[in-house]
Write a protein that holds these residues in place. Structure first.
Motif, PDB file in Angstrom:
ATOM      1  N   PRO A   1       0.812  -1.223   0.000  1.00  0.00           N
ATOM      2  CA  PRO A   1       0.000   0.000   0.000  1.00  0.00           C
ATOM      3  C   PRO A   1       0.850   1.279   0.000  1.00  0.00           C
ATOM      4  O   PRO A   1       0.464   2.279  -0.608  1.00  0.00           O
ATOM      5  CB  PRO A   1      -0.824  -0.102   1.288  1.00  0.00           C
ATOM      6  N   VAL A   2       1.991   1.227   0.660  1.00  0.00           N
ATOM      7  CA  VAL A   2       2.873   2.397   0.677  1.00  0.00           C
ATOM      8  C   VAL A   2       3.446   2.631  -0.716  1.00  0.00           C
ATOM      9  O   VAL A   2       3.462   3.765  -1.210  1.00  0.00           O
ATOM     10  CB  VAL A   2       3.989   2.250   1.736  1.00  0.00           C
ATOM     11  N   ARG A   3       3.888   1.561  -1.370  1.00  0.00           N
ATOM     12  CA  ARG A   3       4.439   1.702  -2.721  1.00  0.00           C
ATOM     13  C   ARG A   3       3.370   2.220  -3.683  1.00  0.00           C
ATOM     14  O   ARG A   3       3.651   3.069  -4.531  1.00  0.00           O
ATOM     15  CB  ARG A   3       4.993   0.357  -3.189  1.00  0.00           C
ATOM     16  N   THR A   4       2.143   1.740  -3.537  1.00  0.00           N
ATOM     17  CA  THR A   4       1.036   2.214  -4.375  1.00  0.00           C
ATOM     18  C   THR A   4       0.796   3.703  -4.142  1.00  0.00           C
ATOM     19  O   THR A   4       0.625   4.471  -5.096  1.00  0.00           O
ATOM     20  CB  THR A   4      -0.244   1.395  -4.083  1.00  0.00           C
ATOM     21  N   ALA A   5       0.802   4.123  -2.870  1.00  0.00           N
ATOM     22  CA  ALA A   5       0.601   5.543  -2.544  1.00  0.00           C
ATOM     23  C   ALA A   5       1.748   6.398  -3.068  1.00  0.00           C
ATOM     24  O   ALA A   5       1.524   7.486  -3.623  1.00  0.00           O
ATOM     25  CB  ALA A   5       0.462   5.715  -1.033  1.00  0.00           C
ATOM     26  N   GLU A   6       2.981   5.918  -2.920  1.00  0.00           N
ATOM     27  CA  GLU A   6       4.145   6.652  -3.432  1.00  0.00           C
ATOM     28  C   GLU A   6       4.053   6.820  -4.945  1.00  0.00           C
ATOM     29  O   GLU A   6       4.296   7.908  -5.482  1.00  0.00           O
ATOM     30  CB  GLU A   6       5.438   5.903  -3.107  1.00  0.00           C
ATOM     31  N   THR A   7       3.713   5.741  -5.615  1.00  0.00           N
ATOM     32  CA  THR A   7       3.625   5.772  -7.081  1.00  0.00           C
ATOM     33  C   THR A   7       2.538   6.736  -7.524  1.00  0.00           C
ATOM     34  O   THR A   7       2.753   7.546  -8.436  1.00  0.00           O
ATOM     35  CB  THR A   7       3.364   4.352  -7.630  1.00  0.00           C
ATOM     36  N   ALA A   8       1.379   6.678  -6.880  1.00  0.00           N
ATOM     37  CA  ALA A   8       0.274   7.583  -7.240  1.00  0.00           C
ATOM     38  C   ALA A   8       0.668   9.037  -6.988  1.00  0.00           C
ATOM     39  O   ALA A   8       0.391   9.916  -7.814  1.00  0.00           O
ATOM     40  CB  ALA A   8      -0.979   7.220  -6.452  1.00  0.00           C
ATOM     41  N   ALA A   9       1.316   9.291  -5.861  1.00  0.00           N
ATOM     42  CA  ALA A   9       1.739  10.658  -5.541  1.00  0.00           C
ATOM     43  C   ALA A   9       2.750  11.165  -6.565  1.00  0.00           C
ATOM     44  O   ALA A   9       2.665  12.306  -7.032  1.00  0.00           O
ATOM     45  CB  ALA A   9       2.334  10.712  -4.133  1.00  0.00           C
ATOM     46  N   PHE A  10       3.702  10.307  -6.939  1.00  0.00           N
ATOM     47  CA  PHE A  10       4.714  10.720  -7.914  1.00  0.00           C
ATOM     48  C   PHE A  10       4.082  10.925  -9.293  1.00  0.00           C
ATOM     49  O   PHE A  10       4.400  11.888  -9.990  1.00  0.00           O
ATOM     50  CB  PHE A  10       5.854   9.703  -7.970  1.00  0.00           C
ATOM     51  N   GLN A  11       3.178  10.040  -9.680  1.00  0.00           N
ATOM     52  CA  GLN A  11       2.510  10.183 -10.972  1.00  0.00           C
ATOM     53  C   GLN A  11       1.662  11.447 -11.022  1.00  0.00           C
ATOM     54  O   GLN A  11       1.514  12.052 -12.079  1.00  0.00           O
ATOM     55  CB  GLN A  11       1.646   8.960 -11.278  1.00  0.00           C
ATOM     56  N   SER A  12       1.136  11.878  -9.880  1.00  0.00           N
ATOM     57  CA  SER A  12       0.311  13.091  -9.852  1.00  0.00           C
ATOM     58  C   SER A  12       1.117  14.331 -10.221  1.00  0.00           C
ATOM     59  O   SER A  12       0.552  15.345 -10.619  1.00  0.00           O
ATOM     60  CB  SER A  12      -0.345  13.273  -8.481  1.00  0.00           C
ATOM     61  N   LEU A  13       2.435  14.240 -10.100  1.00  0.00           N
ATOM     62  CA  LEU A  13       3.299  15.360 -10.474  1.00  0.00           C
ATOM     63  C   LEU A  13       3.379  15.532 -11.988  1.00  0.00           C
ATOM     64  O   LEU A  13       3.699  16.617 -12.474  1.00  0.00           O
ATOM     65  CB  LEU A  13       4.715  15.138  -9.941  1.00  0.00           C
ATOM     66  N   GLY A  14       3.144  14.446 -12.707  1.00  0.00           N
ATOM     67  CA  GLY A  14       3.348  14.462 -14.149  1.00  0.00           C
ATOM     68  C   GLY A  14       4.804  14.167 -14.457  1.00  0.00           C
ATOM     69  O   GLY A  14       5.690  14.301 -13.594  1.00  0.00           O
ATOM     70  N   GLU A  15       5.054  13.747 -15.666  1.00  0.00           N
ATOM     71  CA  GLU A  15       6.404  13.314 -16.035  1.00  0.00           C
ATOM     72  C   GLU A  15       7.432  14.434 -15.916  1.00  0.00           C
ATOM     73  O   GLU A  15       8.510  14.250 -15.348  1.00  0.00           O
ATOM     74  CB  GLU A  15       6.407  12.755 -17.461  1.00  0.00           C
ATOM     75  N   GLU A  16       7.107  15.618 -16.431  1.00  0.00           N
ATOM     76  CA  GLU A  16       8.086  16.708 -16.443  1.00  0.00           C
ATOM     77  C   GLU A  16       8.464  17.150 -15.023  1.00  0.00           C
ATOM     78  O   GLU A  16       9.651  17.242 -14.688  1.00  0.00           O
ATOM     79  CB  GLU A  16       7.558  17.903 -17.231  1.00  0.00           C
ATOM     80  N   LEU A  17       7.476  17.388 -14.185  1.00  0.00           N
ATOM     81  CA  LEU A  17       7.769  17.818 -12.820  1.00  0.00           C
ATOM     82  C   LEU A  17       8.446  16.699 -12.033  1.00  0.00           C
ATOM     83  O   LEU A  17       9.357  16.956 -11.240  1.00  0.00           O
ATOM     84  CB  LEU A  17       6.498  18.286 -12.110  1.00  0.00           C
TER      85      LEU A  17
END
Length: 150
Positions: free
Chosen positions: A106-122
């Protein structure tokens, strides 16, 4: 929103970055506590789960934990049958993988979702900027010119 004409104050930037990093750490620690886990145990399980095998030194280097702290926690995990240690290499047992899964996935899923929310460039800029800051800080604190350029 920040005024485009305002001057960047490095001192404020350092304070903001420090506060954010501590806040991120606190999120992990509070999450582990909410699941009844010691943060160090969580971090060890997380690391071994995704690395599949590592040494205690690898864990210390990655998380910045003291050797004695990691040793103590690993010995407890060994006694519980959660990890194996062969020639200094740690791996999770089947029991250990099953035990760790509901904590680490669940932590890895949350980390991935949070990072993806930044978008690729950011996301790329965040990693790049952090690497540059790390190298510049290392160079400034150690006096090493070799680390100044990233």
């Amino acid at each position: 929103m920040e005024n485009a004409n305002s001057r960047f104050d490095p001192s404020q930037g350092i304070d903001q970055l420090g506060s954010l990093l501590i806040g991120i750490y606190d999120q992990y620690e509070n999450w582990a506590k909410s699941k009844g886990l010691n943060y160090t145990v969580f971090a060890i399980l997380y690391f071994v789960y995704y690395r599949e095998q590592c040494t205690q030194s690898d864990i210390c280097a990655f998380w910045g934990f003291a050797k004695q702290t990691v040793s103590t926690q690993c010995n407890e995990l060994l006694d519980q049958g959660q990890i194996n240690r062969r020639r200094k290499i740690l791996t999770l047992t089947e029991q250990g993988r099953a035990y760790a899964r509901p904590f680490v996935e669940p932590v890895r899923t949350a980390e991935t979702a949070a990072f993806q929310s930044l978008g690729e460039e950011l996301g790329r800029k965040l990693v790049e900027g952090t690497e540059k800051f790390y190298s510049a800080l290392t160079a400034a604190l150690t006096g090493s010119d070799k680390d100044k350029a990233v």
